[in-house]
Design a protein around this motif. Sequence first.
Motif, PDB file in Angstrom:
ATOM      1  N   ARG A 142       0.891  -1.177   0.000  1.00  0.00           N
ATOM      2  CA  ARG A 142       0.000   0.000   0.000  1.00  0.00           C
ATOM      3  C   ARG A 142       0.925   1.222   0.000  1.00  0.00           C
ATOM      4  O   ARG A 142       1.956   1.177  -0.675  1.00  0.00           O
ATOM      5  CB  ARG A 142      -0.948  -0.086   1.191  1.00  0.00           C
ATOM      6  CG  ARG A 142      -1.998  -1.176   0.955  1.00  0.00           C
ATOM      7  CD  ARG A 142      -2.898  -1.386   2.142  1.00  0.00           C
ATOM      8  NE  ARG A 142      -3.611  -0.170   2.530  1.00  0.00           N
ATOM      9  CZ  ARG A 142      -4.368  -0.089   3.636  1.00  0.00           C
ATOM     10  NH1 ARG A 142      -4.522  -1.142   4.419  1.00  0.00           N
ATOM     11  NH2 ARG A 142      -4.978   1.041   3.938  1.00  0.00           N
ATOM     12  N   SER A 143       0.572   2.267   0.736  1.00  0.00           N
ATOM     13  CA  SER A 143       1.429   3.461   0.643  1.00  0.00           C
ATOM     14  C   SER A 143       2.594   3.418   1.622  1.00  0.00           C
ATOM     15  O   SER A 143       3.495   4.248   1.559  1.00  0.00           O
ATOM     16  CB  SER A 143       0.596   4.718   0.898  1.00  0.00           C
ATOM     17  OG  SER A 143       0.041   4.667   2.204  1.00  0.00           O
ATOM     18  N   ARG A 165       0.321  -2.261  -6.404  1.00  0.00           N
ATOM     19  CA  ARG A 165       0.064  -1.210  -5.416  1.00  0.00           C
ATOM     20  C   ARG A 165      -1.444  -1.247  -5.147  1.00  0.00           C
ATOM     21  O   ARG A 165      -2.244  -0.877  -6.018  1.00  0.00           O
ATOM     22  CB  ARG A 165       0.546   0.118  -6.009  1.00  0.00           C
ATOM     23  CG  ARG A 165       0.122   1.421  -5.357  1.00  0.00           C
ATOM     24  CD  ARG A 165       0.014   1.403  -3.875  1.00  0.00           C
ATOM     25  NE  ARG A 165      -0.252   2.728  -3.332  1.00  0.00           N
ATOM     26  CZ  ARG A 165      -1.164   2.951  -2.400  1.00  0.00           C
ATOM     27  NH1 ARG A 165      -1.912   1.975  -1.920  1.00  0.00           N
ATOM     28  NH2 ARG A 165      -1.326   4.177  -1.943  1.00  0.00           N
ATOM     29  N   ALA A 166      -1.803  -1.690  -3.959  1.00  0.00           N
ATOM     30  CA  ALA A 166      -3.221  -1.820  -3.619  1.00  0.00           C
ATOM     31  C   ALA A 166      -3.798  -0.456  -3.270  1.00  0.00           C
ATOM     32  O   ALA A 166      -4.170  -0.183  -2.130  1.00  0.00           O
ATOM     33  CB  ALA A 166      -3.392  -2.801  -2.468  1.00  0.00           C
ATOM     34  N   GLY A 167      -3.887   0.398  -4.257  1.00  0.00           N
ATOM     35  CA  GLY A 167      -4.369   1.755  -4.065  1.00  0.00           C
ATOM     36  C   GLY A 167      -3.993   2.554  -5.298  1.00  0.00           C
ATOM     37  O   GLY A 167      -3.617   1.973  -6.331  1.00  0.00           O
ATOM     38  N   VAL A 168      -4.063   3.885  -5.188  1.00  0.00           N
ATOM     39  CA  VAL A 168      -3.862   4.738  -6.357  1.00  0.00           C
ATOM     40  C   VAL A 168      -2.418   5.233  -6.477  1.00  0.00           C
ATOM     41  O   VAL A 168      -1.725   4.952  -7.456  1.00  0.00           O
ATOM     42  CB  VAL A 168      -4.777   5.993  -6.284  1.00  0.00           C
ATOM     43  CG1 VAL A 168      -4.640   6.827  -7.546  1.00  0.00           C
ATOM     44  CG2 VAL A 168      -6.207   5.604  -6.041  1.00  0.00           C
ATOM     45  N   ASN A 178     -10.838   2.731  -4.361  1.00  0.00           N
ATOM     46  CA  ASN A 178     -10.890   3.546  -3.138  1.00  0.00           C
ATOM     47  C   ASN A 178     -11.277   5.003  -3.398  1.00  0.00           C
ATOM     48  O   ASN A 178     -11.200   5.844  -2.505  1.00  0.00           O
ATOM     49  CB  ASN A 178      -9.575   3.441  -2.348  1.00  0.00           C
ATOM     50  CG  ASN A 178      -8.390   4.074  -3.066  1.00  0.00           C
ATOM     51  OD1 ASN A 178      -8.569   4.917  -3.952  1.00  0.00           O
ATOM     52  ND2 ASN A 178      -7.189   3.688  -2.673  1.00  0.00           N
ATOM     53  N   ARG A 217      -1.484  13.912  -1.114  1.00  0.00           N
ATOM     54  CA  ARG A 217      -0.168  13.512  -0.630  1.00  0.00           C
ATOM     55  C   ARG A 217       0.440  14.665   0.147  1.00  0.00           C
ATOM     56  O   ARG A 217       0.354  15.834  -0.278  1.00  0.00           O
ATOM     57  CB  ARG A 217       0.763  13.161  -1.807  1.00  0.00           C
ATOM     58  CG  ARG A 217       0.527  11.781  -2.403  1.00  0.00           C
ATOM     59  CD  ARG A 217       0.887  10.665  -1.416  1.00  0.00           C
ATOM     60  NE  ARG A 217       0.570   9.340  -1.900  1.00  0.00           N
ATOM     61  CZ  ARG A 217      -0.590   8.701  -1.709  1.00  0.00           C
ATOM     62  NH1 ARG A 217      -1.570   9.283  -1.034  1.00  0.00           N
ATOM     63  NH2 ARG A 217      -0.769   7.485  -2.157  1.00  0.00           N
ATOM     64  N   HIS A 275      -3.529   8.956   7.513  1.00  0.00           N
ATOM     65  CA  HIS A 275      -3.675   8.416   6.149  1.00  0.00           C
ATOM     66  C   HIS A 275      -4.801   7.380   6.089  1.00  0.00           C
ATOM     67  O   HIS A 275      -4.584   6.199   5.775  1.00  0.00           O
ATOM     68  CB  HIS A 275      -2.349   7.811   5.673  1.00  0.00           C
ATOM     69  CG  HIS A 275      -2.250   7.734   4.174  1.00  0.00           C
ATOM     70  ND1 HIS A 275      -1.071   7.882   3.484  1.00  0.00           N
ATOM     71  CD2 HIS A 275      -3.197   7.523   3.219  1.00  0.00           C
ATOM     72  CE1 HIS A 275      -1.285   7.757   2.179  1.00  0.00           C
ATOM     73  NE2 HIS A 275      -2.581   7.533   2.003  1.00  0.00           N
ATOM     74  N   ALA A 291      -8.292   5.846   2.321  1.00  0.00           N
ATOM     75  CA  ALA A 291      -8.753   4.632   1.628  1.00  0.00           C
ATOM     76  C   ALA A 291      -9.227   3.579   2.617  1.00  0.00           C
ATOM     77  O   ALA A 291      -9.595   2.474   2.211  1.00  0.00           O
ATOM     78  CB  ALA A 291      -7.616   4.070   0.788  1.00  0.00           C
ATOM     79  N   GLN A 305     -11.204  -1.288   1.141  1.00  0.00           N
ATOM     80  CA  GLN A 305     -10.084  -2.226   1.288  1.00  0.00           C
ATOM     81  C   GLN A 305     -10.384  -3.579   0.653  1.00  0.00           C
ATOM     82  O   GLN A 305      -9.505  -4.209   0.083  1.00  0.00           O
ATOM     83  CB  GLN A 305      -9.688  -2.362   2.764  1.00  0.00           C
ATOM     84  CG  GLN A 305      -8.843  -1.186   3.237  1.00  0.00           C
ATOM     85  CD  GLN A 305      -7.710  -0.851   2.257  1.00  0.00           C
ATOM     86  OE1 GLN A 305      -6.902  -1.702   1.902  1.00  0.00           O
ATOM     87  NE2 GLN A 305      -7.650   0.396   1.801  1.00  0.00           N
TER      88      GLN A 305
HETATM   89  O1  LIG Z   1      -4.590   4.918  -2.843  1.00  0.00           O
HETATM   90  C1  LIG Z   1      -3.901   5.841  -2.412  1.00  0.00           C
HETATM   91  O2  LIG Z   1      -3.277   6.632  -3.112  1.00  0.00           O
HETATM   92  C2  LIG Z   1      -3.767   6.008  -0.987  1.00  0.00           C
HETATM   93  O3  LIG Z   1      -3.192   6.966  -0.553  1.00  0.00           O
HETATM   94  C3  LIG Z   1      -4.252   4.963  -0.082  1.00  0.00           C
HETATM   95  O4  LIG Z   1      -3.151   4.546   0.642  1.00  0.00           O
HETATM   96  P1  LIG Z   1      -3.212   3.213   1.507  1.00  0.00           P
HETATM   97  O5  LIG Z   1      -3.397   2.089   0.558  1.00  0.00           O
HETATM   98  O6  LIG Z   1      -4.352   3.344   2.447  1.00  0.00           O
HETATM   99  O7  LIG Z   1      -1.890   3.152   2.194  1.00  0.00           O
END
Ligand SMILES: O=C(O)C(=O)COP(=O)(O)O
Length: 620
Positions: free
Chosen positions: A125-126, A147-150, A174, A308, A356, A359, A365
């Motif tokens: 993740r981040s 990367r489980a997110g953006v 998310n 960010r 943070h 998400a 999740q």
């Molecule tokens: O998806 C994103 O860019 C996030 O910032 C989410 O971060 P995380 O997966 O909760 O660490």
Amino acid sequence: MAAAAAAKALLRPSATTPDLSPRFPLSSSSSSYLPFRASLSRSSFLGLRLADSANSKISALCRRSARNTGLRIEAAARPTVLVAEKLGEAGLALLREFANVDCSYNLSPEELCAKISLCDALVVRSGTKVTREVFEASKGRLKVVGRAGVGIDNVDLHAATESGCLVVNAPTANTVAAAEHGIALLAAMARNVSQADASMKSGKWQRNKYVGVSLVGKTLAVMGFGKVGSEVARRAKGLGMHVIAHDPYAPADRARAIGVELVSFDQAIATADFISLHMPLTPTTAKIFNDETFAKVKKGVRIINVARGGVIDEDALVRALDNGIVAQAALDVFTVEPPPKDSKLVMHENVTVTPHLGASTVEAQEGVAVEIAEAVIGALKGELAATAVNAPMVPAEVLSELAPYVILAEKLGRLAVQLVAGGSGIKGVKVVYTSARDPDHLDTRILRAMITKGIIEPISSVFVNIVNADYTAKQRGLRISEERILRDSSPEAPLDSIQVHLSHVESKFASALSDAGDITVEGKVKDGIPHLTLVGSFSVDVSLEGNVILCRNVDQPGNIGRVGRILGEKNINISFMSVGRTAPRKQAIMAIGVDEEPDKETLQKIGETPAFEEFVFLKL
Ligand SMILES: O=C(O)C(=O)COP(=O)(O)O
Ligand SMILES: NC(=O)C1=CN([C@@H]2O[C@H](COP(=O)(O)OP(=O)(O)OC[C@H]3O[C@@H](n4cnc5c(N)ncnc54)[C@H](O)[C@@H]3O)[C@@H](O)[C@H]2O)C=CC1
């Protein structure tokens, strides 16, 4: 199916032969989770060895097809996926169906580097920095980072690309969670919710101290009008706010559709009562909110950051808060996470903070976990991911059409480079595509990548795939130019032919040089099978399966018999043969496809045949 095969060919390190899957009569659903591949290469894209314990019907099909084409089937171990941060159960379950999953959270950078050489994929993740050191420590085994997110600012994309590692993210699951968190922070900040809560919990009842401000009628500037930004805008309009947005790349009609006006950066910050940040952290957005920016905002502005931390100069924000230019800030993200315990920003009484959590909803999740698990599994199977961050995204239908040309392209590259005389060095490569379709609409990125792969892999230890092809070519000083020619042929096929020209080189098979002095090979796809159709200025027609022997001789009776006998004595099967000649009884090129690789002695015998002026053996 064909698209998947093309993608696999693009991603595996040494696709010396077409992947067989398009020819298997499998339904896509039945094949989707079977850990099967058939390949001549010693390892697949992911270094997978194929499971020998799987479904016997499929095994038989693989073996049969393998026999027909000289392919070998290899048994593969299950890949290993390292999940370095907490991931939703549904995603983990999907990953476990396909791979060995090692969930190791809170690894130090050293521990991550120590583990990574045993992993085919990494899911983060981040909170995990996937640095150049991680890619180096993986020694080429790591083939996909999910990367489980953006935001992918925690992954060194350059290093990933250089090592041919695909990076995929989960860009959509998310979005709503992040937008809702932005709105939660906006409302909580405006009404001092967290400060009042802390005060009450310390035994106080301070009604006058925590008088808030209203949202209705206020102007909100959304900075970054992408997925999250536009969802925030939609919700803020529901709260009765006047919403403007700044995003240099957002289409005006999308903004108009939501009733949002797109404005310049300066206009946005000068008129807004609230500013909400939703742009990615890039070199251009880093510290975009700094002393200079704060000098231009409306006095008493309130800032929300769910994007960010690095887009704000945090020291400048503390100064702006101290002197009242910024009345309040609500922050979910920080330049360094977690921020130092004594961070002035975090401790500031006009600042609301969350660790943070944008998400972090149950729903988001589970969503990102499934989204990333599917992308990682797809990549581990050698498929191109729709959410690839560092590889061209090619629509499935285009990929499906181009599938046989992808294989042809690599084989032409392989053939051409083997025709170069030692010590020549290759600098210029020209690729000419002829097509009956509008050549401007031809997406040649994957073809170019495969030609590059075909040229570079036989002469180096680098493995090339669609991720690192352009980078590797550049590194090696290989200039690849492309030309598209409109030809009057069947518009049903995307391409009529592909020609590869290597300029300013000497050839170990002089007949491969065209009149212009370039090594030239041309290929076409016939009935779905790649064929070699031109060598130098000689037309030939040999199916590009197995290996190829090229001989130049004077066109006279008996030559075919001579070479056939030499090969037959060694039980080497000829799969294809064609003779291209300038004129009857003049110079001719014999192109012979052989299933097996002749030994040195056999090749020497062919070479010593008096009728043959030159010959070359080429491995496909
Ligand atoms: O998806 C994103 O860019 C996030 O910032 C989410 O971060 P995380 O997966 O909760 O660490
Ligand atoms: N706090 C959290 O947990 C979460 C944070 N995020 C972060 O939110 C941000 C946005 O995410 P998405 O909306 O999904 O991404 P997106 O890619 O859909 O939107 C980003 C937008 O920013 C725009 N942009 C780029 N440079 C800009 C600039 N200089 N000025 C203004 N706009 C600019 C782009 O054109 C794009 O429209 C990302 O940084 C992401 O990492 C996303 C999800 C959760």
